[in-house]
Design a protein around this motif. Structure first.
Motif: not given
Length: 359
Positions: A2-5, A7-8, A11, A344
């Motif tokens: 899962t990329t950081t973006l 995940a954001k 969420r 991002e």
């Protein structure tokens, strides 16, 4: 993975979620506008893909002549947002539609398409309601076998009917050539144009269409404008057609892997109510960027069935993946909104204002 973006987004918005990369959107707008400018053809983008007046205004600001809508409901959204040059590329029939078309024509410069006498016979009511002439183009079928008159003789006769109808102006021809049928389209158009000119008419609008026809842009001698739609986001079909790359695909569906009940299969939370069952003639129902060998094999309404048998890497439960849809236009119409990102960073949401405007 899962990329950081991703995940954001999961969420803050949850999945499945339609996400558009605004840098890519702007790049796609600029690329197609330049192609039109270089070909000496006006750009009249079709809003059927994004269904949003903000993006339509971005296209116009970049140089588009006006916009194309498929249905009155889309046009009403756009006119209410201040857009005033619209082609409706669809046969309109019935008292209810004539009243709505007349109201639009009173506020904006509308052009409509027609391919039969029944449609033409109803349009003067809209012109009368608006208090000014209504421009009409003849839709011509040059091989796609969808809508449109099938012969130049029919096009000439219908143009005469339009010109003889109170409150109507014959404006020209609308074509949607197949990707390999432009020679046939040229022959059809040349004969139709000669015929209408013999009756004292002319075609100020000669409109061609289709993002897959990017490779043919400007090939129709006498063409005045082109209707691109899917290019704004692009999709797996446009990549397969050779008119876009994966990096041109500006919309991704972010989806969570919710089950891995067996080693070679899994479930996404994006089913037919997200990605739709329109395959566009391709194998599977989208490309998973993180696992390109995986196949979205079939759907239930809220389940995307993963075939992982050919995938060297396999997702875990909880992974959020990005899917490039096969056909982005129908996917967007399933969404209330899209999330906008740059790099991002999440920069906001955009309503799909004309979603479900099918009438």
């Amino acid at each position: 993975m899962t990329t950081t973006l991703a995940a954001k987004i999961a969420r803050e918005y949850g999945t499945p979620c339609a996400v558009i990369d605004m840098d890519k959107v702007e790049r796609n707008i600029a690329r197609i506008q330049k192609a039109c400018d270089d070909a000496g053809i006006a750009n009249r983008p079709h809003v059927k893909t994004h269904k949003n007046p903000t993006i339509a205004k971005m296209q116009i600001a970049a140089g588009a002549k006006g916009i194309t809508c498929q249905k009155l409901g889309e046009a009403e959204i756009m006119v209410n947002a201040g857009i005033d040059d619209i082609l409706i590329s669809y046969n309109l029939l019935g008292e209810e539609k004539m009243a709505r078309l007349g109201a639009l024509q009173a506020k904006a410069n509308m052009t409509v398409a027609a391919d039969n006498s029944t449609v033409v016979a109803g349009l003067p009511k809209a012109a009368a309601a608006s208090g000014r002439p209504l421009s009409v183009v003849v839709e011509c079928d040059t091989g796609r076998q969808r809508a449109g008159v099938e012969t130049p003789a029919e096009a000439i006769a219908l143009a005469q009917e339009i010109a003889a109808s109170k409150g109507l102006q014959f404006a020209g021809f609308m074509l949607y050539p197949t990707e390999t049928g432009w020679a046939d389209a040229q022959k059809f158009y040349d004969e139709a144009l000669a015929g209408v000119r013999a009756h004292g008419l002319d075609a100020k609008i000669v409109s061609t269409g289709g993002t897959p026809n990017l490779k043919n842009l400007g090939k129709l001698k006498g063409g005045t404008e082109h209707r691109f739609g899917t290019y704004i986001y692009n999709d797996r079909m446009q990549v397969a057609a050779g008119v876009a790359t994966w990096d041109d695909c500006a919309l991704h569906i972010y989806s969570t892997v919710v089950s891995r009940a067996a080693p070679e299969r899994g479930i996404l939370d994006a089913g037919s109510k997200t990605l739709t069952t329109d395959t566009g003639g391709l194998d599977g129902h989208g490309l998973i960027l993180e696992h390109p060998e995986a196949k979205i094999a079939r759907f239930a309404e809220e389940h995307g069935f993963l075939d992982l048998s050919r995938s060297n890497t396999r997702p875990n439960v909880g992974d959020v993946v990005r899917v490039v849809p096969n056909h982005v236009c129908v996917v967007v119409n399933m969404m209330d909104e899209v999330v906008m990102v740059r790099g991002e960073e999440i920069i906001g949401t955009l309503p799909v204002a004309a979603r479900g405007k099918l009438r």
